[in-house]
Design a protein around this motif. Structure first.
Motif, PDB file in Angstrom:
ATOM      1  N   MET A  15      58.060 -35.671  60.439  1.00 56.82           N
ATOM      2  CA  MET A  15      57.863 -35.947  59.018  1.00 56.82           C
ATOM      3  C   MET A  15      56.648 -36.857  58.822  1.00 56.82           C
ATOM      4  N   GLN A  16      56.514 -37.870  59.676  1.00 56.04           N
ATOM      5  CA  GLN A  16      55.375 -38.778  59.560  1.00 56.04           C
ATOM      6  C   GLN A  16      54.065 -38.053  59.871  1.00 56.04           C
ATOM      7  N   GLN A  17      54.097 -37.162  60.871  1.00 52.23           N
ATOM      8  CA  GLN A  17      52.880 -36.417  61.193  1.00 52.23           C
ATOM      9  C   GLN A  17      52.499 -35.471  60.054  1.00 52.23           C
ATOM     10  N   LEU A  18      53.488 -34.818  59.447  1.00 55.09           N
ATOM     11  CA  LEU A  18      53.204 -33.921  58.329  1.00 55.09           C
ATOM     12  C   LEU A  18      52.651 -34.692  57.143  1.00 55.09           C
ATOM     13  N   ARG A  19      53.197 -35.867  56.897  1.00 53.57           N
ATOM     14  CA  ARG A  19      52.699 -36.713  55.813  1.00 53.57           C
ATOM     15  C   ARG A  19      51.233 -37.075  56.035  1.00 53.57           C
ATOM     16  N   ASP A  20      50.925 -37.504  57.263  1.00 56.62           N
ATOM     17  CA  ASP A  20      49.548 -37.906  57.567  1.00 56.62           C
ATOM     18  C   ASP A  20      48.590 -36.713  57.531  1.00 56.62           C
TER      19      ASP A  20
ATOM     20  N   HIS B 229      48.932 -34.018  55.685  1.00 57.53           N
ATOM     21  CA  HIS B 229      48.753 -33.677  54.272  1.00 57.53           C
ATOM     22  C   HIS B 229      47.712 -34.596  53.627  1.00 57.53           C
ATOM     23  N   GLN B 230      47.788 -35.888  53.914  1.00 54.74           N
ATOM     24  CA  GLN B 230      46.828 -36.820  53.330  1.00 54.74           C
ATOM     25  C   GLN B 230      45.412 -36.543  53.831  1.00 54.74           C
ATOM     26  N   ALA B 231      45.283 -36.248  55.124  1.00 52.29           N
ATOM     27  CA  ALA B 231      43.955 -35.977  55.681  1.00 52.29           C
ATOM     28  C   ALA B 231      43.344 -34.715  55.086  1.00 52.29           C
ATOM     29  N   LEU B 232      44.152 -33.700  54.845  1.00 48.41           N
ATOM     30  CA  LEU B 232      43.661 -32.429  54.318  1.00 48.41           C
ATOM     31  C   LEU B 232      43.372 -32.476  52.828  1.00 48.41           C
ATOM     32  N   PHE B 233      44.273 -33.103  52.058  1.00 50.38           N
ATOM     33  CA  PHE B 233      44.222 -32.977  50.597  1.00 50.38           C
ATOM     34  C   PHE B 233      43.953 -34.285  49.873  1.00 50.38           C
ATOM     35  N   GLY B 234      43.785 -35.369  50.638  1.00 54.21           N
ATOM     36  CA  GLY B 234      43.424 -36.634  50.018  1.00 54.21           C
ATOM     37  C   GLY B 234      44.547 -37.340  49.310  1.00 54.21           C
ATOM     38  N   GLU B 235      45.777 -36.942  49.547  1.00 55.95           N
ATOM     39  CA  GLU B 235      46.907 -37.605  48.910  1.00 55.95           C
ATOM     40  C   GLU B 235      48.150 -37.451  49.778  1.00 55.95           C
ATOM     41  N   LEU B 236      49.033 -38.430  49.680  1.00 51.22           N
ATOM     42  CA  LEU B 236      50.290 -38.354  50.406  1.00 51.22           C
ATOM     43  C   LEU B 236      51.247 -37.408  49.699  1.00 51.22           C
ATOM     44  N   PRO B 237      52.034 -36.636  50.435  1.00 52.74           N
ATOM     45  CA  PRO B 237      53.057 -35.813  49.789  1.00 52.74           C
ATOM     46  C   PRO B 237      54.241 -36.683  49.380  1.00 52.74           C
ATOM     47  N   LYS B 238      55.043 -36.165  48.490  1.00 51.15           N
ATOM     48  CA  LYS B 238      56.302 -36.830  48.152  1.00 51.15           C
ATOM     49  C   LYS B 238      57.330 -36.500  49.237  1.00 51.15           C
ATOM     50  N   ILE B 239      57.970 -37.527  49.761  1.00 52.59           N
ATOM     51  CA  ILE B 239      59.019 -37.324  50.757  1.00 52.59           C
ATOM     52  C   ILE B 239      60.337 -37.235  49.997  1.00 52.59           C
ATOM     53  N   MET B 240      61.020 -36.105  50.130  1.00 56.14           N
ATOM     54  CA  MET B 240      62.128 -35.782  49.245  1.00 56.14           C
ATOM     55  C   MET B 240      63.396 -35.426  50.005  1.00 56.14           C
TER      56      MET B 240
ATOM     57  N   ARG C  16      47.315 -23.512  50.351  1.00 60.84           N
ATOM     58  CA  ARG C  16      47.460 -24.888  50.824  1.00 60.84           C
ATOM     59  C   ARG C  16      48.565 -24.982  51.877  1.00 60.84           C
ATOM     60  N   PHE C  17      49.657 -24.297  51.646  1.00 59.79           N
ATOM     61  CA  PHE C  17      50.769 -24.272  52.596  1.00 59.79           C
ATOM     62  C   PHE C  17      50.316 -23.736  53.947  1.00 59.79           C
ATOM     63  N   TRP C  18      49.554 -22.663  53.920  1.00 61.11           N
ATOM     64  CA  TRP C  18      49.063 -22.064  55.172  1.00 61.11           C
ATOM     65  C   TRP C  18      48.126 -23.031  55.906  1.00 61.11           C
ATOM     66  N   THR C  19      47.239 -23.679  55.171  1.00 59.07           N
ATOM     67  CA  THR C  19      46.325 -24.650  55.786  1.00 59.07           C
ATOM     68  C   THR C  19      47.102 -25.801  56.404  1.00 59.07           C
ATOM     69  N   LEU C  20      48.094 -26.298  55.680  1.00 53.69           N
ATOM     70  CA  LEU C  20      48.911 -27.405  56.177  1.00 53.69           C
ATOM     71  C   LEU C  20      49.688 -26.992  57.426  1.00 53.69           C
ATOM     72  N   LEU C  21      50.301 -25.814  57.376  1.00 56.22           N
ATOM     73  CA  LEU C  21      51.099 -25.329  58.507  1.00 56.22           C
ATOM     74  C   LEU C  21      50.245 -25.153  59.756  1.00 56.22           C
TER      75      LEU C  21
ATOM     76  N   LEU D  24      50.364 -27.257  63.318  1.00 56.91           N
ATOM     77  CA  LEU D  24      50.626 -26.617  64.606  1.00 56.91           C
ATOM     78  C   LEU D  24      49.546 -26.947  65.634  1.00 56.91           C
ATOM     79  N   ALA D  25      48.321 -27.050  65.181  1.00 58.42           N
ATOM     80  CA  ALA D  25      47.211 -27.344  66.103  1.00 58.42           C
ATOM     81  C   ALA D  25      47.247 -28.764  66.632  1.00 58.42           C
ATOM     82  N   ASN D  26      48.039 -29.641  65.981  1.00 58.13           N
ATOM     83  CA  ASN D  26      48.038 -31.054  66.357  1.00 58.13           C
ATOM     84  C   ASN D  26      49.396 -31.582  66.771  1.00 58.13           C
ATOM     85  N   ILE D  27      50.300 -30.692  67.140  1.00 59.50           N
ATOM     86  CA  ILE D  27      51.594 -31.116  67.670  1.00 59.50           C
ATOM     87  C   ILE D  27      51.366 -31.941  68.941  1.00 59.50           C
ATOM     88  N   PRO D  28      52.026 -33.064  69.095  1.00 58.98           N
ATOM     89  CA  PRO D  28      51.752 -33.925  70.254  1.00 58.98           C
ATOM     90  C   PRO D  28      52.283 -33.343  71.573  1.00 58.98           C
TER      91      PRO D  28
END
Length: 486
Positions: free
Chosen positions: A408-413, A415-426, A470-475, A479-483
């Protein structure tokens, strides 16, 4: 190329176009499953079909990324079958007919199946696109999510090796989900004695239609009209003012969709017909005024119809209408821990008259087990007092939020790097399969996200084209940055 295949990302939209062309309502996914299986074999991918019909397709890591944590990319392949009353559509035979309307893709008179067809298409596109960078991937495509979560219930431990689960069944761009509600079905049975129609009485068809409907979890807090509740209110009000016998009552088709339409066949003495019609107009006007801000298209009609052969016995009719009006519906409690999130709700989703029985079905949802038990007690108690049988079935757990989730933290980060804003964690007030997956795979680190889909579970369903990109870009970036593995 079709119009959808010309959209971007073209590979994802091409798969979605194919999914739309193959009928796949809940419990009738076999044709789509076979098509996916044949595609995977032709692609040379490892394929497994488990004992309940879930598909597991494996794609090796990009060379040099074999040491990354394994990812399970997940969607369900069934869809909710809902059509407008004036649309002739057999969901087991007829394809969905998608069309582009500005920035949106919609269907023609039916649900679109973007829930979760877009997610399934994204999973297949990841498998198909050899230019993507990723570690080991397992795609899990489950069956029957919308009508019982049969696939998630039946998923056995040990079949999947991944450490991270990416669920694609969320419906709002810019939101990331880390928890969901559990639920259970309340199945209620009113047995009645059929009686002959009183001599000289006239029959009328009462119809409620034009409501927005929607998802019984996602839209439950919006105070949309429930056709079953409105119909029951009208019938009880008319019964209190005139002699009335009920022959048939029906409304809604799915327990997880807010009912858009409901109808009844009723009989009244000849000398009371005019008065009943006038009273119905008055009650209808009051309901339209009550709901004018949220249900501008509400229509209520009372039309003469053919006289039926039987009516419900008076005692059952009285108990049934009283119970339907008293039945809880909508939000029961908002979460005290998470602002703005529904904690517990219930949806009076289905009413059917079959033979000598009226069947009623409610879907109870809650983020907490205690909240669910409370509404179970409330529902059982009410219908017990009304002399009906209430059986609970299909219970499934919620997904408890984990604020420390690494994915969740990696997806949040990301998202911010790609789109310039943090997503809402819901936390979503709907049933995602993640809660059930935790039973068999308690070690999975899970997150759910997806593009904007509006009107899910109704013929108004539509998916936002820019949000899919946007969803495809985020996904794919995620995937390319999974640790790497620990």
């Amino acid at each position: 190329m079709t119009a959808l295949q010309q959209l971007s990302p073209s590979l994802l939209w091409s798969f979605f176009d194919s999914i739309c062309s193959i009928p796949h309502p809940s419990k009738h996914e076999a044709a789509l499953s076979q098509w996916i299986q044949q595609w995977a074999r032709d692609k040379g991918l490892a394929l497994e079909v488990d004992k309940v019909g879930n598909l597991i397709i494996r794609k090796p890591a990009t060379p040099g990324m074999e040491n990354r944590k394994g990812v399970v990319l997940q969607a369900h392949i069934d869809m909710v079958p809902q059509a407008n009353a004036d649309t002739a559509h057999d969901f087991t035979r007829d394809p969905i007919l998608p069309r582009i309307d500005g920035e949106w893709v919609k269907a023609t008179g039916t649900t679109l199946g973007a829930d979760n067809g877009i997610g399934a298409a994204a999973c297949l596109a990841v498998l198909a696109d050899d230019s993507l960078q990723h570690g080991p991937i397992e795609v899990l495509l489950t069956i029957d999510e919308e009508a019982g979560m049969t696939g998630a219930f039946g998923l056995e431990p040990g079949l999947l090796q991944g450490e991270i689960l990416l669920n694609t069944d969320s419906e709002q761009d810019g939101e990331v989900y880390m928890g969901c509600a559990g639920g259970i079905d309340a199945n209620i049975h009113f047995d009645f004695q059929a009686e002959a129609v009183p001599a000289g009485w006239h029959a009328f068809a009462l119809q409620v239609k034009g409501l927005r409907g929607g998802h019984s979890g996602v839209n439950i807090h919006q105070d949309r009209g429930n056709a079953n509740k409105l119909l029951a209110r009208l019938l009880l009000a008319l019964q209190e003012q005139a002699e009335l016998r009920l022959s048939h009552i029906a409304g809604g088709t799915l327990r997880n969709a807010i009912p858009r339409e409901a109808n009844a066949v009723l009989l009244v003495p000849a000398d009371q017909c005019a008065a009943v019609q006038q009273r119905l107009q008055s009650h209808a006007a009051a309901l339209q005024q009550e709901l004018k801000e949220v249900e501008a298209q509400l229509q209520i009609s009372l039309q003469p119809c053919a006289v039926p052969t039987q009516v419900l016995d008076s005692d059952t009719q009285q108990r049934l209408l009283a119970a339907l009006v008293a039945c809880p519906n909508g939000v029961i409690r908002m979460s005290q821990a998470i602002a703005g999130v529904v904690e517990t709700s219930t949806n009076l989703g289905v009413i059917k008259t079959e033979g000598s029985q009226v069947f009623v079905q409610c879907l109870i949802r809650s983020l907490t087990e205690e909240g669910r038990r409370y509404v179970e007690q409330m529902t059982r108690s009410l219908f017990a007092l009304a002399g009906a049988r209430c059986e609970l079935s299909g219970g499934y757990p919620g997904w408890a939020p984990d604020p420390a989730s690494p994915i969740m933290q990696q997806l949040r980060d990301t998202h911010q790097a790609l789109f310039g804003e943090l997503p809402k964690i819901m936390v979503i007030h709907a049933g995602l399969e993640c809660g059930l997956f935790k039973a068999s795979y308690p070690h999975w680190d899970m997150v759910s996200f997806g593009p904007t889909i509006q009107g899910a579970h109704s013929p108004d369903e539509r998916v936002h084209i820019p949000a899919v990109a946007r969803f495809w870009t985020l996904l794919t970036t995620l995937l390319a940055n999974i640790p790497t593995k620990a």
